[in-house]
Design a protein around this motif. Structure first.
Motif, PDB file in Angstrom:
ATOM      1  N   ILE A   1      -2.931 -13.743   2.030  1.00 33.45           N
ATOM      2  CA  ILE A   1      -3.766 -13.324   0.896  1.00 33.45           C
ATOM      3  C   ILE A   1      -4.321 -11.929   1.153  1.00 33.45           C
ATOM      4  CG2 ILE A   1      -5.893 -13.789  -0.373  1.00 33.45           C
ATOM      5  CD1 ILE A   1      -5.378 -16.769   0.060  1.00 33.45           C
ATOM      6  N   GLY A   2      -4.810 -11.699   2.372  1.00 30.52           N
ATOM      7  CA  GLY A   2      -5.309 -10.374   2.720  1.00 30.52           C
ATOM      8  C   GLY A   2      -4.211  -9.323   2.685  1.00 30.52           C
ATOM      9  N   THR A   3      -3.013  -9.714   3.123  1.00 27.10           N
ATOM     10  CA  THR A   3      -1.863  -8.802   3.074  1.00 27.10           C
ATOM     11  C   THR A   3      -1.562  -8.387   1.639  1.00 27.10           C
ATOM     12  OG1 THR A   3      -0.878  -9.681   5.100  1.00 27.10           O
ATOM     13  CG2 THR A   3       0.614  -8.615   3.523  1.00 27.10           C
ATOM     14  N   ARG A   4      -1.545  -9.356   0.740  1.00 31.51           N
ATOM     15  CA  ARG A   4      -1.244  -9.052  -0.667  1.00 31.51           C
ATOM     16  C   ARG A   4      -2.279  -8.102  -1.254  1.00 31.51           C
ATOM     17  NH1 ARG A   4      -3.231 -11.301  -5.052  1.00 31.51           N
ATOM     18  NH2 ARG A   4      -4.005 -13.123  -3.928  1.00 31.51           N
ATOM     19  N   LYS A   5      -3.559  -8.321  -0.940  1.00 27.45           N
ATOM     20  CA  LYS A   5      -4.601  -7.459  -1.492  1.00 27.45           C
ATOM     21  C   LYS A   5      -4.484  -6.030  -0.980  1.00 27.45           C
ATOM     22  CE  LYS A   5      -8.060 -10.936  -2.667  1.00 27.45           C
ATOM     23  NZ  LYS A   5      -9.467 -11.372  -2.535  1.00 27.45           N
ATOM     24  N   ILE A   6      -4.147  -5.893   0.296  1.00 29.81           N
ATOM     25  CA  ILE A   6      -3.994  -4.539   0.838  1.00 29.81           C
ATOM     26  C   ILE A   6      -2.758  -3.864   0.267  1.00 29.81           C
ATOM     27  CG2 ILE A   6      -3.452  -3.263   2.957  1.00 29.81           C
ATOM     28  CD1 ILE A   6      -5.495  -5.032   4.376  1.00 29.81           C
ATOM     29  N   GLU A   7      -1.674  -4.605   0.095  1.00 26.72           N
ATOM     30  CA  GLU A   7      -0.480  -4.012  -0.507  1.00 26.72           C
ATOM     31  C   GLU A   7      -0.754  -3.595  -1.950  1.00 26.72           C
ATOM     32  OE1 GLU A   7       2.824  -6.650   0.028  1.00 26.72           O
ATOM     33  OE2 GLU A   7       3.043  -6.156   2.165  1.00 26.72           O
ATOM     34  N   GLU A   8      -1.504  -4.404  -2.684  1.00 25.95           N
ATOM     35  CA  GLU A   8      -1.885  -4.011  -4.043  1.00 25.95           C
ATOM     36  C   GLU A   8      -2.758  -2.763  -4.023  1.00 25.95           C
ATOM     37  OE1 GLU A   8      -3.802  -7.503  -5.509  1.00 25.95           O
ATOM     38  OE2 GLU A   8      -1.929  -8.534  -6.019  1.00 25.95           O
ATOM     39  N   LEU A   9      -3.625  -2.674  -3.023  1.00 24.22           N
ATOM     40  CA  LEU A   9      -4.498  -1.515  -2.892  1.00 24.22           C
ATOM     41  C   LEU A   9      -3.704  -0.228  -2.679  1.00 24.22           C
ATOM     42  CD1 LEU A   9      -7.334  -0.307  -2.542  1.00 24.22           C
ATOM     43  CD2 LEU A   9      -7.259  -1.043  -0.143  1.00 24.22           C
TER      44      LEU A   9
END
Length: 256
Positions: A186-194
């Motif tokens: 979940i944290g990975t996805r948020k950073i990639e979206e960022l």
């Protein structure tokens, strides 16, 4: 610093640790306002090169850099260049989330501003901290916890806090050394979206050992193998039609 077409350009870049030559004659150009993924197997020199881009590599007394690294046209290893000024232009995010545990969430973002005297008032400081947290897509999650300590945050939130700390200095380039390697999906996805949001204003150099991540988030990619730049170009072109057999083997998992 001078502003030219490329954010970073290397010319015959060589890096050694003692007698061990780990980066070999690399010529590479990284366009402005893009996500550039530097990919390759572990131990191929990716992190070493990234650390040369903001001169923190020279903190290792055994490291030797030759050739040129140009940021917006200026050779950062040229005579008279202040490494402190280079580091202000290049925010750094490491593999392990490293907020300062003894500082609050607010003070983690504010510390660079205080130390470098970049703001003149408490109001300006608060505005910049809130701005950086919002840029890092974290403000809404910590708005009521600014006086709390990072230990209360998740791994992904800690990493975004570190990104906010870097952004608060308003750099032109963000250097990210496998920033999602040690956080949950979940944290990975948020950073990639960022990353998609940040590239509108910043040049981002992302070190990754994951071809899948490079394919998801980058516009351009460089493939390093045993210290040599095997191939560089637009991500779609490299992944769809690699020009090197080594690149193809890496992308298909034959080369690890």
């Amino acid at each position: 610093m001078k502003s030219l077409e490329y954010a970073i350009e290397t010319r015959r870049l060589n890096i050694s640790y003692g007698d061990d030559r780990v980066i070999k004659d690399v010529d590479m150009k990284i366009p402005k306002k893009t996500v550039f993924a530097l990919m390759g197997p572990s131990g191929c020199g990716k992190s070493t090169m990234l650390r040369a881009f903001n001169r923190i590599l020279e903190l290792n007394k055994d490291a030797k850099v030759s050739g040129e690294i140009r940021l917006f046209g200026e050779n950062i290893y040229g005579p008279g260049v202040d490494p402190t000024e280079v580091r202000k232009e290049t925010g750094m995010v490491f593999q392990y989330p490293n907020p300062f545990p003894h500082l609050t969430v607010f003070e983690n973002v504010a510390i660079g501003l205080r130390l470098n005297k970049l703001v003149k008032s408490r109001d300006e400081l608060e505005d910049r901290v809130h701005w950086a947290l919002e840029k890092a897509a974290l403000l809404e999650e910590v708005r009521d916890r600014l006086k709390n300590y990072p230990s209360e945050l998740s791994g992904g939130q800690k990493q975004r806090l570190v990104i906010a700390r870097a952004l608060a200095m308003k750099p032109k380039i963000l250097l990210m050394d496998e920033p999602t390697a040690n956080i949950d999906p979940i944290g990975t996805r948020k950073i990639e979206e960022l990353l998609f949001e940040l590239k509108r204003e910043y040049t981002i150099v992302l070190v990754t050992h994951s071809p899948a991540q490079a394919a998801r988030v980058s516009n351009h990619v460089g493939f390093l193998y045993l210290g040599e730049l095997i191939e560089v170009g637009k991500t779609g072109k490299i992944f769809e039609s690699p020009g090197s057999e080594l690149t193809e083997k890496y992308l298909t998992g034959e080369l690890i």
